[in-house]
Design an enzyme around this catalytic site. Structure first.
Site, PDB file in Angstrom:
ATOM      1  N   ASP A 176      -4.401  10.158  15.131  1.00 38.62           N
ATOM      2  CA  ASP A 176      -4.706   9.841  13.731  1.00 38.62           C
ATOM      3  C   ASP A 176      -5.338   8.456  13.611  1.00 38.62           C
ATOM      4  O   ASP A 176      -4.976   7.656  12.748  1.00 38.62           O
ATOM      5  CB  ASP A 176      -3.446   9.923  12.880  1.00 38.62           C
ATOM      6  CG  ASP A 176      -3.769  10.054  11.386  1.00 38.62           C
ATOM      7  OD1 ASP A 176      -4.895  10.484  11.067  1.00 38.62           O
ATOM      8  OD2 ASP A 176      -2.915   9.733  10.557  1.00 38.62           O
TER       9      ASP A 176
ATOM     10  N   GLY B  76       0.829  -1.194   0.000  1.00 37.24           N
ATOM     11  CA  GLY B  76       0.000   0.000   0.000  1.00 37.24           C
ATOM     12  C   GLY B  76       0.862   1.243   0.000  1.00 37.24           C
ATOM     13  O   GLY B  76       2.082   1.190   0.157  1.00 37.24           O
ATOM     14  N   GLN B  77       0.221   2.391  -0.183  1.00 35.07           N
ATOM     15  CA  GLN B  77       0.933   3.653  -0.260  1.00 35.07           C
ATOM     16  C   GLN B  77       0.141   4.729   0.452  1.00 35.07           C
ATOM     17  O   GLN B  77      -1.075   4.808   0.320  1.00 35.07           O
ATOM     18  CB  GLN B  77       1.158   4.061  -1.722  1.00 35.07           C
ATOM     19  CG  GLN B  77       1.960   5.342  -1.889  1.00 35.07           C
ATOM     20  CD  GLN B  77       2.289   5.614  -3.347  1.00 35.07           C
ATOM     21  OE1 GLN B  77       1.850   4.885  -4.221  1.00 35.07           O
ATOM     22  NE2 GLN B  77       3.067   6.657  -3.601  1.00 35.07           N
TER      23      GLN B  77
ATOM     24  N   GLY C  39       0.574   8.872   2.707  1.00 43.58           N
ATOM     25  CA  GLY C  39       1.205  10.168   2.638  1.00 43.58           C
ATOM     26  C   GLY C  39       2.669  10.150   3.023  1.00 43.58           C
ATOM     27  O   GLY C  39       3.428  11.027   2.626  1.00 43.58           O
TER      28      GLY C  39
ATOM     29  N   LYS D 143       7.973  -0.319   5.975  1.00 41.78           N
ATOM     30  CA  LYS D 143       7.453   0.990   5.595  1.00 41.78           C
ATOM     31  C   LYS D 143       8.641   1.880   5.220  1.00 41.78           C
ATOM     32  O   LYS D 143       9.420   2.294   6.070  1.00 41.78           O
ATOM     33  CB  LYS D 143       6.635   1.622   6.720  1.00 41.78           C
ATOM     34  CG  LYS D 143       6.061   2.978   6.305  1.00 41.78           C
ATOM     35  CD  LYS D 143       4.910   3.423   7.179  1.00 41.78           C
ATOM     36  CE  LYS D 143       5.354   3.879   8.532  1.00 41.78           C
ATOM     37  NZ  LYS D 143       4.249   4.498   9.287  1.00 41.78           N
TER      38      LYS D 143
ATOM     39  N   GLY E  16       4.809   7.424   2.556  1.00 43.04           N
ATOM     40  CA  GLY E  16       5.647   6.496   1.816  1.00 43.04           C
ATOM     41  C   GLY E  16       4.919   5.230   1.435  1.00 43.04           C
ATOM     42  O   GLY E  16       3.693   5.174   1.428  1.00 43.04           O
TER      43      GLY E  16
END
Length: 832
Positions: A633, A515-516, A518, A536, A520
């Site tokens: 977050d 996955g990608q 914000g 990551k 990286g």
């Protein structure tokens, strides 16, 4: 029939043939007599599973403590309980066949056979003129140990009483987890996941199990009894106060817990549960390793031992364990190191002699070359008895309070001390150490004076080099200890080479990309030993700088909880910064929740379990961890799922540590993801535990509805998720907002009440004013109890408006918040 003992039981229990997943429906009685008498229940309602169960009569929350036919329920309510051929039998009326029986093979019974439910909750069957029971439910427990019920082995009956969990909180059939008292060696009980040990209680040390310091001997309401003889090895407890209700049970997720009923709040309060952290996991630190939740990493080697496999330790595979630095001589020169407040090692292969003391135990261990450690068997009155371990020492941990002293045998070379009796040690190098410290202080003072002196005597290069190295080492050591006092010590985190990670991820190929976000890209990697990892790789253009990177590394490495992602290591190479996590097979929650195909696998039970797991993880961050941590977050893409769909909160780059007495803080740099931000944080930069609660509420409503939260909009635009749910709730149509996948699932159609409760809990969490929102401990109570009164929610915090210009301006710096696994969305704005 044996009479009931002449003491007052503090509780009364009734039994009923009932469909456990729904309100009581049937008849009850305390006594069944004569072979022809029976309890019968019938109904035309199309219920699917019916059981004979026992629960507390005087407790408002329906609490089931025993289920007869847990693995063979009736498919309809047309059944009866009879005494037939001197047995208790549950019959299915539709087929006239038995679905459960006591299965006794007894001879002729002259007197009538009677079944009775005693005041202590024991359902018994016996000859009315005999003092012996033919059968009793206490010999066949389900998931709960009641007062006076025994756990363990009885030679006379041949029974080994075991607690076995429910399959799920709503399904009483036999689950995967069980608690069994091990009778070999120095008895203790184990918790199993099927046939695999996952937790060990430690042995009985006179007044409690070694590894459960919460079993306080001075608790006047509980009296513990442990018997270890040729006739039985059992554990039981009794209540001494008539108004106190307490039970021990194995949960459907594998924890063993003690709960007390609190009359004032009409809820069960959990007094303790095990396992509590990763240090409690069986063999977590391998041979000769011990767990300490206050160290980084949490696994350590006993003095005189070193890491057996550095590569595995570097990847946080602590089960690799430790090995001796020096072999034992077995010639009388070996000695012992004393470890205080320890969980004693696995006692399955031990030798016990309760007739000798610690001094004789030490001598006995020294004479036996196979002996590796010894301890007292009883800690009361200064200690007594002797237990000796032979072979590797496994499953050890240290406690701040609890445990007992353990004496581990070491070679003389690894002791470097004078040995006295009882394993006490006197450091022979204390004098040398003091001399060196004094010399260093004098040297540092002399060096300062030299800076201001008119005539300087220059030492040789070798002298300066050696002295400076010594000074630097002492200064660094001093600073390290100073920082530990301030709880900001340097992090000892395994570092991995960039080259190794490149090989593991096939040079960071797109085929390995998970996955990608914000910050990286996340890649799947496979190490040479076959271990799967998630890497990551932070973008060089990422807004997460070195400070955020260190913040995430520092925080995650200190956190140990089943619902938090586990960090294995990191990599810093020139401009590269990478984090190495445990690989989680099912990626992120949003990749399931918002995917048209995968979402069909998320029935209500799975969504409810995921919700509870996230809540437990957040509660740990706010209340139970070493630090009070605000995540800032929390969202669907920052919740990862393992192979069993267990949720794990990830991405701590934006997290902040709070002091224990801090309630809120203010920041000029607002970070996170719109749609999950609390209003006071988005607008004024004020964050607290309640801002995390707001994010949890949004996430809960997403889980229920299957819809994304779209962020904040003006009132004249389309409604966002919170306002949509609020409108339906106020109109009494809350069920209409639920994900159709849930509604049309046959297994969840009948749990509308629970779903609506969760919507109400979600709305309570997203109320506009922070002070109106519950804390996570209250959320956990509301999620776990169907009888707890839940207040009506007030208007949610969706009313934050922005002008079109502001919205467009923000979008130029805001990262896409709808990417998949392991992302962090960072939106930087100035607080108003």
């Amino acid at each position: 029939m044996r009479s009931v003992p002449n003491y007052h039981h503090p509780y009364t229990i009734n039994f009923i043939l009932v469909f456990i997943l729904f309100p009581a429906f049937g008849v009850s009685a305390n006594t069944i007599s004569l072979a022809t008498e029976s309890l019968t229940i019938s109904s035309n309602k199309p219920f699917s599973r019916w059981y004979l169960g026992i629960w507390y009569k005087k407790i408002s929350t329906r609490t089931y403590v025993w289920v007869a036919n847990r693995d063979n329920p009736l498919s309809h309510p047309n059944g009866s309980l009879k005494i037939s051929d001197n047995n208790l039998v549950i019959f299915d009326h539709s087929s006239n066949t038995p679905v459960w029986s006591t299965n006794l093979t007894v001879g002729t019974v002259r007197s009538p056979v009677v079944a009775e439910l005693l005041d202590n909750g024991n359902f018994v069957l016996g000859d009315s003129n005999s003092n012996e029971y033919l059968w009793q439910s206490f010999d066949f427990p389900t998931d709960t140990l009641l007062p006076e019920m025994k756990l363990g082995w009885d030679k006379k009956t041949g029974l080994d009483r075991v607690l076995r969990s429910w399959k799920t909180p709503e399904d009483p059939s036999s689950g995967d987890f069980s608690a069994k008292l091990e009778t070999r060696g120095f008895p203790e009980y184990y918790v199993f996941n099927k046939k695999t040990i996952i937790y060990r209680s430690g042995p009985w040390i006179g007044n409690r199990f070694s590894c459960i310091p919460e079993m306080k001997p001075n608790d006047l309401s509980l009296v513990y009894t442990f018997v270890a003889s040729d006739e039985e090895v059992t554990y039981s407890y009794q209540m001494t106060k008539p108004d106190v209700y307490s039970i021990l049970s194995v949960s459907s997720v594998g924890t063993i817990q003690r709960r007390n009923w609190i009359e004032a709040t009409q809820t069960w309060k959990q007094l303790w549960h095990q396992p509590r952290d990763t240090c409690d996991n069986y063999k977590q630190c391998g041979s000769y390793g011990y767990g300490d939740s206050n160290t980084i990493p949490s696994c350590n080697c006993i003095r005189g031992f070193e890491r057996g496999n550095e590569q595995e330790w570097a990847l946080r595979d602590d089960s690799a364990g430790c090995v001796r630095k020096t072999r034992l001589s077995c010639d009388g020169r070996d000695g012992f190191v004393q470890l205080k407040k320890m969980k004693l090692p696995d006692t399955a292969a031990t030798v016990v002699d309760r007739g000798i003391g610690l001094k004789e135990c030490e001598a006995k261990c020294l004479q036996d070359c196979n002996c590796t450690a010894y301890a007292n068997t009883d800690i009361r009155d200064g200690g007594s008895g002797c237990v000796i371990w032979k072979g590797d020492l496994l499953d050890i941990r240290s406690y701040a309070n609890g445990g007992q002293d353990l004496y581990v045998k070491l070679a003389a070379a690894d002791l470097d001390v004078k040995i006295t009796s009882h394993g006490r040690i006197i450091g022979s190098s204390i004098g040398v150490t003091i001399f060196l410290l004094i010399s260093i202080i004098i040297f540092r003072y002399w060096k300062r004076k030299q800076k201001t002196a008119i005539t300087i005597q220059t030492p040789t290069v070798d002298q300066v080099r050696s002295q400076d190295l010594l000074i630097n080492e002492v200064v660094l050591t001093s600073e390290r200890y100073k920082s530990r006092e301030n709880k900001t010590e340097d992090l000892e985190l395994p570092l991995m080479e960039f080259k190794s990670l490149g090989m593991a991820t096939n040079r960071f190929s797109d085929a390995n990309m998970l996955g990608q976000g914000g910050f990286g890209i996340v890649y799947k990697g496979i190490l040479p030993d076959g271990k799967e990892i998630a890497v990551k790789r932070l973008s060089k253009m990422s807004l997460q700088g070195t400070d955020e990177f260190k913040n995430e590394v520092t925080l995650i490495a200190r956190l140990q909880h089943i619902n938090l992602v586990r960090l294995l290591g990191c990599c810093i190479d020139k401009g590269e910064k990478m984090l190495i996590y445990e690989y989680l097979e099912n990626l992120s929650l949003d990749s399931h929740l918002f995917d048209k195909i995968r979402r069909s696998n998320l029935n209500w039970q799975k969504r409810f379990d995921i919700t509870n797991g996230i809540a437990r993880g957040l509660l740990y961050l706010h209340q139970d961890s070493r630090f009070r941590i605000i995540h800032r977050d929390l969202k669907a893409s920052n919740v990862l799922l393992d192979k069993n769909m267990t949720p794990k909160i990830s991405d701590f780059g934006m997290a902040r540590i709070f002091g224990r007495h801090e309630t809120e803080a203010n920041t000029g740099k607002v970070v996170g993801t719109y749609g999950y931000m609390a209003p006071e944080y988005a607008m004024d930069g004020i964050f607290s535990m309640k801002s995390d609660v707001f994010s949890f509420g949004v996430l809960l409503l997403e889980i229920i509805t299957g819809k994304r939260s779209k962020g904040f909009y003006n009132s004249n635009r389309d409604l966002n998720l919170l306002s949509l749910v609020w409108r339906y709730w106020k109109e009494g149509k809350g069920i209409e907002i639920v994900d159709p996948i849930i509604i049309y699932s046959s297994s969840s159609e009948l749990r509308t009440h629970e779903i609506l409760r969760c919507i109400q809990i979600g709305l309570l969490c997203v109320q506009e004013r922070a002070e109106d929102r519950p804390v996570m401990s209250t959320v956990m109570v509301m999620l776990g109890s169907e009888t707890t009164t839940i207040p009506q929610p007030k208007r949610p915090g969706f009313c934050v408006g922005r002008s079109l210009l502001e919205t467009e301006s923000l979008s130029s710096t805001q990262r896409d918040d709808e990417l998949s696994v392991n992302q962090i969305t960072l939106s930087v704005i100035h607080a108003r």
